[in-house]
Write an enzyme that holds these catalytic residues in place. Structure first.
Site, PDB file in Angstrom:
ATOM      1  NE  ARG A  68     -92.792 -16.119  19.668  1.00 19.49           N
ATOM      2  CZ  ARG A  68     -92.346 -17.378  19.661  1.00 19.49           C
ATOM      3  NH1 ARG A  68     -91.082 -17.641  19.415  1.00 19.49           N
ATOM      4  NH2 ARG A  68     -93.160 -18.383  19.896  1.00 19.49           N
ATOM      5  CG  LEU A  96     -85.820 -16.841  14.858  1.00 22.37           C
ATOM      6  CD1 LEU A  96     -84.703 -17.095  13.862  1.00 22.37           C
ATOM      7  CD2 LEU A  96     -85.263 -16.210  16.132  1.00 22.37           C
ATOM      8  CG  ASN A 110     -83.972 -23.649   9.328  1.00 24.89           C
ATOM      9  OD1 ASN A 110     -83.382 -24.043  10.347  1.00 24.89           O
ATOM     10  ND2 ASN A 110     -85.147 -24.130   8.967  1.00 24.89           N
ATOM     11  CG  HIS A 112     -87.542 -28.436   7.359  1.00 27.66           C
ATOM     12  ND1 HIS A 112     -88.074 -28.291   8.615  1.00 27.66           N
ATOM     13  CD2 HIS A 112     -88.402 -29.241   6.667  1.00 27.66           C
ATOM     14  CE1 HIS A 112     -89.214 -28.959   8.695  1.00 27.66           C
ATOM     15  NE2 HIS A 112     -89.430 -29.537   7.525  1.00 27.66           N
ATOM     16  CG  ASP A 148     -89.920 -25.224   8.422  1.00 22.44           C
ATOM     17  OD1 ASP A 148     -88.816 -24.856   8.864  1.00 22.44           O
ATOM     18  OD2 ASP A 148     -90.663 -26.001   9.034  1.00 22.44           O
ATOM     19  CD  GLU A 177     -80.920 -32.865   8.739  1.00 20.57           C
ATOM     20  OE1 GLU A 177     -80.569 -31.981   9.525  1.00 20.57           O
ATOM     21  OE2 GLU A 177     -81.859 -33.649   8.988  1.00 20.57           O
TER      22      GLU A 177
HETATM   23  C1  GRF Z   1     -82.022 -31.581  12.238  1.00 18.17           C
HETATM   24  O1  GRF Z   1     -82.753 -32.682  11.781  1.00 18.17           O
HETATM   25  C2  GRF Z   1     -82.399 -30.325  11.479  1.00 18.17           C
HETATM   26  O2  GRF Z   1     -82.765 -30.591  10.164  1.00 18.17           O
HETATM   27  C3  GRF Z   1     -83.577 -29.833  12.253  1.00 18.17           C
HETATM   28  O3  GRF Z   1     -83.264 -30.095  13.600  1.00 18.17           O
HETATM   29  C4  GRF Z   1     -82.362 -31.199  13.672  1.00 18.17           C
HETATM   30  C5  GRF Z   1     -81.174 -30.737  14.447  1.00 18.17           C
HETATM   31  O4  GRF Z   1     -80.282 -31.797  14.709  1.00 18.17           O
HETATM   32  N1  GRF Z   1     -83.820 -28.431  11.961  1.00 18.17           N
HETATM   33  P1  GRF Z   1     -78.833 -31.481  15.269  1.00 18.17           P
HETATM   34  O5  GRF Z   1     -79.027 -30.725  16.595  1.00 18.17           O
HETATM   35  O6  GRF Z   1     -78.091 -30.673  14.272  1.00 18.17           O
HETATM   36  O7  GRF Z   1     -78.209 -32.831  15.509  1.00 18.17           O
END
Ligand code: GRF
Length: 218
Positions: A68, A96, A110, A112, A148, A177
């Protein structure tokens, strides 16, 4: 910091959140620009989206590295070489190390697909359905070494509806998102977010906090 906050977006897959950021950044008023998209997977769909938008791309295939640390040092080189000021994980599927996370502390975010701290980890939507909760959602947060975890910047909630399966639920969450990731980046780029005692405090300039939404409104 220049006029626009410079972003490096890290992906592993289809890149729909990347696309949302590309779309936001294409509007004149958006205070950030994507300077490089980096994938650890060579065929990731998001790389094509970046190329189509004229954004420089790089592939750092984790399999080519013995550990890593060496993988992440290449990753850091790519990020530093791009001049990025904020690292945006958008479906980046590698854990990471604490060293990398600390190097980018409070400059690494990030997204989630759950209302953190609930439902950390993979297979979120399946577990949400199994748990029988009425609401789920998505979270943009600063990254900390624990998976997370980290100060929450923006969240959106969506209802879990009768008849949902993991796909219908994922689609409902994903739509949000695509709203909250550009919003979180904008708030950071406008210098309206600061971390104090592991809380992300938002200066909403008296406009009312846009950092928590319920969709659709009850
Ligand atoms: C999303 O659901 C995000 O929340 C998670 O991974 C997925 C990525 O989707 N971490 P994309 O590649 O942005 O379409």
């Amino acid at each position: 910091m220049g006029e626009y906050l410079k972003l490096a977006v890290l992906i592993s897959g289809r890149g729909s959140n990347l696309q949302a950021l590309i779309g936001a950044a294409a509007t004149a008023a958006f205070p950030a620009e994507i300077v490089r998209v980096i994938s650890n997977v060579s065929g990731a769909g998001g790389l094509e989206r970046a190329a189509a938008a004229g954004i420089s791309t790089a592939v750092v295939p984790h399999r080519d590295y013995p550990d890593r640390e060496s993988f992440e040092s290449s990753l850091s080189e790519e990020i530093l070489g791009s001049g990025a000021e904020l690292v945006v994980l958008a479906g980046f599927m590698r854990l990471l190390t604490a060293t990398f996370v600390e190097e980018w502390r409070d400059r690494l975010i990030n997204i989630h697909p759950s209302l953190l701290p609930a439902f950390k980890g993979l297979h979120t939507h399946e577990r949400v359905l199994e748990a029988g909760v009425r609401y789920t959602g998505c979270t943009v947060h600063y990254v900390r070494p624990e998976m997370d975890e980290g100060p929450v910047i923006v969240q959106a909630a969506v209802p879990v509806l009768p008849g949902d399966d993991a796909d219908t639920l994922a689609a409902r969450v994903l739509e949000q998102e695509h709203v909250i990731y550009p919003l979180a980046v904008r708030l950071i780029a406008e210098n309206r977010v600061r971390v104090k005692a592991e809380r992300a405090l938002i200066d909403d300039a008296g406009l009312g906090a846009p950092v928590a939404t319920i969709n659709p409104a009850p």
